[in-house]
Design a protein around this motif. Structure first.
Motif, mmCIF file in Angstrom:
data_model
loop_
_atom_site.group_PDB
_atom_site.id
_atom_site.type_symbol
_atom_site.label_atom_id
_atom_site.label_comp_id
_atom_site.label_asym_id
_atom_site.label_seq_id
_atom_site.Cartn_x
_atom_site.Cartn_y
_atom_site.Cartn_z
ATOM 1 N N VAL A 90 0.821 -0.963 0.049
ATOM 2 C CA VAL A 90 -0.057 -0.014 0.012
ATOM 3 C C VAL A 90 0.933 1.232 -0.080
ATOM 4 N N PRO A 91 0.990 2.013 -0.951
ATOM 5 C CA PRO A 91 1.720 3.245 -1.213
ATOM 6 C C PRO A 91 0.980 4.229 -0.058
ATOM 7 N N ASP A 92 2.280 5.097 0.570
ATOM 8 C CA ASP A 92 1.655 6.191 1.479
ATOM 9 C C ASP A 92 0.885 7.084 0.756
ATOM 10 N N ASN A 93 0.191 7.697 1.533
ATOM 11 C CA ASN A 93 -0.820 8.825 0.878
ATOM 12 C C ASN A 93 -0.036 9.905 0.397
ATOM 13 N N THR A 94 1.430 10.086 0.682
ATOM 14 C CA THR A 94 2.330 11.246 0.229
ATOM 15 C C THR A 94 3.094 10.888 -1.038
ATOM 16 N N SER A 95 2.645 9.415 -1.321
ATOM 17 C CA SER A 95 3.408 8.810 -2.621
ATOM 18 C C SER A 95 2.662 8.647 -3.699
ATOM 19 N N VAL A 96 2.867 9.557 -4.759
ATOM 20 C CA VAL A 96 1.653 9.447 -6.063
ATOM 21 C C VAL A 96 2.044 8.083 -6.685
ATOM 22 N N ASP A 97 1.052 7.460 -7.146
ATOM 23 C CA ASP A 97 1.031 6.325 -7.819
ATOM 24 C C ASP A 97 0.531 6.371 -9.199
ATOM 25 N N GLY A 98 1.770 6.375 -10.053
ATOM 26 C CA GLY A 98 1.344 6.597 -11.505
ATOM 27 C C GLY A 98 2.441 7.616 -12.345
ATOM 28 N N TRP A 99 1.689 7.978 -13.341
ATOM 29 C CA TRP A 99 2.695 8.698 -14.214
ATOM 30 C C TRP A 99 3.084 9.872 -13.681
ATOM 31 N N LYS A 100 2.677 10.429 -12.326
ATOM 32 C CA LYS A 100 2.961 11.682 -12.006
ATOM 33 C C LYS A 100 3.721 11.529 -10.511
ATOM 34 N N GLY A 101 4.311 10.118 -10.551
ATOM 35 C CA GLY A 101 5.002 9.958 -9.285
ATOM 36 C C GLY A 101 6.434 10.151 -9.530
ATOM 37 N N LEU A 102 7.409 9.815 -8.263
ATOM 38 C CA LEU A 102 8.501 9.874 -8.229
ATOM 39 C C LEU A 102 9.446 9.170 -9.178
ATOM 40 N N ARG A 103 10.326 9.705 -9.555
ATOM 41 C CA ARG A 103 11.579 8.937 -10.600
ATOM 42 C C ARG A 103 12.707 8.779 -9.773
#
Length: 512
Positions: free
Chosen positions: A230-243
């Motif tokens: 389960v990703p944290d709610n501060t971690s965007v899941d998808g194309w706008k996420g961290l790289r």
């Protein structure tokens, strides 16, 4: 993997040319990840279960110090994929040069509910508290990206879990998944077997998204009892996420290095010139410098930094301090080989007042598009300032790596750019602007940058590893001794180079 004092790097390789095809597992070994010895390929297509290619996978060291490779094989012209394994023919060979593919392959074939043409890249295995092994396999169902979870008691019989470890709609095919723990405090790396104290760790799930050709990760919680992430709610899941890296960087893979208790990341940086250029060179594609990964103290992102062994290549050094850069100033960094260099610089500024306003409409465009619009020559308030790398004498060619600071709703947005648009006079090359936004505390009014320059690649690390940007460039004038490096400022706010240390970098040697 690290095995008996030797690092083994396996990679997708065409032994017959510099273009895509004929894929085998190349194999090189090293004692320090800097000086390497190339061996013959470890795995080639020789069996029905990998007749059409030996594709990506992972290595796991089993109890009893027994290494095993898991890899994807393509079995027919329709690109159906299965998961196979290989083991060393001679465990006493320090280089593990011969690998056997047992006849009980494939270990895993796709079930009818699984897309067998998007079913690839098994991860390093880990053992859960129930004594069962686990791996992830990347896939998709329509536009939903999936990390399927498989379990095994004996590493031979594998069963797909009822639910994926994680999936996300509208992300497309997930390639090269990676899943590992990170300590909440400190820089020490962790192996997946070190997950007993769940309150002291977080987990990272990384996927290479085929649709964008970038690597994305989230930070979150692994619920072992039900094998769900389960990703944290501060971690965007998808194309706008961290790289991991906001530039030319894909299909990355990490491993735990038990010799120094650290997690190491490898990434692939492909070519940006034409196929004919690659044929002329005789090679295509490089691995970026290996990077150490650890969790930022905020717990919201990872930090990445070149491995410490890289510093053994440092040669002649140049040092500067307290150098002022007014608007339009250009300061050459002399005394080093600018085509093959390592430079670390800390910039400071007296005020944030001149930071230009961040237009809310820019929230809807990619950072690299903003970098393209607001290039290194476009005057700003606080920035652009940074380095001109691989620059020709009269600046017909240069690759700028620079910061630009914007003000936005009682906070500041810091753009880090690596812009290849002016990098070469050569025609036919892909010359993009790469960029991302840094999450930095600006109260100290300082920004740091480290850039590794190596002829056709510039790897840059902003704010101690909070952001990495890799560019591939092909200068025609700024080559070898004709390459120059400058610090610059094209903003109205005066910038101070608090410290700058730059080194000529020696060439690695073949491992004995």
């Amino acid at each position: 993997m690290y095995y008996n004092g030797i690092y083994h790097l396996f990679y997708q390789y065409n032994p017959y040319g510099a273009v895509w095809g004929n894929i085998v597992w190349g194999h090189s070994v090293s004692r320090d990840m800097i000086n390497w010895k190339e061996l013959k390929p470890a795995i080639k297509p020789t069996k029905p279960f990998d007749k059409f290619g030996c594709w990506s996978g992972s290595a796991t060291v089993l109890p009893g110090n027994k290494p095993v490779i898991l890899y994807t094989g393509v079995v027919d012209e329709k690109q159906a994929e299965v998961q196979n394994y290989a083991i060393p023919a001679n465990i006493t060979d320090p280089y593990l040069q011969e690998w056997i593919k047992p006849n009980n392959n494939p270990l895993i074939a796709a079930e009818p509910s699984v897309n067998k043409t998007a079913f690839r890249d098994p991860t390093t295995a880990w053992m859960g508290p129930d004594g069962h092994w686990r791996i992830l396999i990347g896939s998709r169902r329509k536009k939903r990206g999936i990390a399927y979870l498989y379990r095994s008691k004996d590493f031979i019989q594998w069963v797909k879990a009822k639910h994926p470890l994680h999936s996300k709609e509208n992300t497309g095919n997930w390639e090269c998944p990676d899943f590992f723990p990170v300590s909440i405090q400190g820089k020490k790396g962790l192996d997946n077997s070190m997950i007993k104290k769940e309150n002291s760790i977080k987990f990272v799930l990384k996927n290479s998204l085929d649709a964008t050709r970038y690597d994305y990760y989230t930070i979150g919680k692994y619920i072992q009892k039900i094998d769900r992430y389960v990703p944290d709610n501060t971690s965007v899941d998808g194309w706008k996420g961290l790289r991991y890296d906001y530039g030319n960087f894909y299909a990355s893979k990490s491993f735990f290095d038990p010799s120094k208790n650290r997690r190491i990341l490898w990434g692939w940086s492909n070519e940006s010139d034409t196929k004919m250029d690659d044929v002329d060179k005789g090679w295509a594609g490089i691995q970026t410098i290996p990077r150490t990964i650890w969790l930022d103290p905020s717990g919201k992102q990872l930090l990445l930094w070149p491995i410490e062994e890289l510093e053994t290549l440092r040669g002649n050094k140049v040092h500067m301090s307290n150098q002022k850069l007014n608007k339009g100033n250009l300061l050459e960094i002399k005394g080093i080989t600018a085509a093959q260099a390592d430079v670390e610089v800390v910039f400071s500024f007296p005020s944030l007042d001149k930071a230009e306003r961040f237009d809310p409409s820019w929230d809807h465009i990619e950072a690299q598009e903003l970098c393209s619009r607001k290039g290194s020559t476009v005057q700003g308030g606080l920035g652009p300032f940074g380095l001109l790398t691989l620059a020709s004498k009269n600046l017909q060619e240069y690759t700028p790596v620079f910061f630009r600071v914007f003000s936005s709703k009682n906070k500041h947005k810091i753009l880090l750019c690596s812009d290849a648009s002016s990098s070469s006079l050569k025609k036919g090359s892909y010359k993009p602007s790469f960029a991302g936004f840094l999450n930095v505390d600006m109260s100290k009014k300082k920004l740091s940058l480290r850039s590794l320059i190596d002829h056709s690649v510039v790897e840059s690390f902003g704010a101690g590893g909070k952001m990495c940007v890799t560019s591939r460039v092909y200068p025609t004038l700024a080559v070898f001794s004709n390459a120059h490096m400058y610090a610059f400022n094209n903003g109205t706010e005066t910038i101070t180079i608090e410290t700058l240390d730059a080194w000529s970098m020696n060439t690695p040697k073949k491992m004995n």
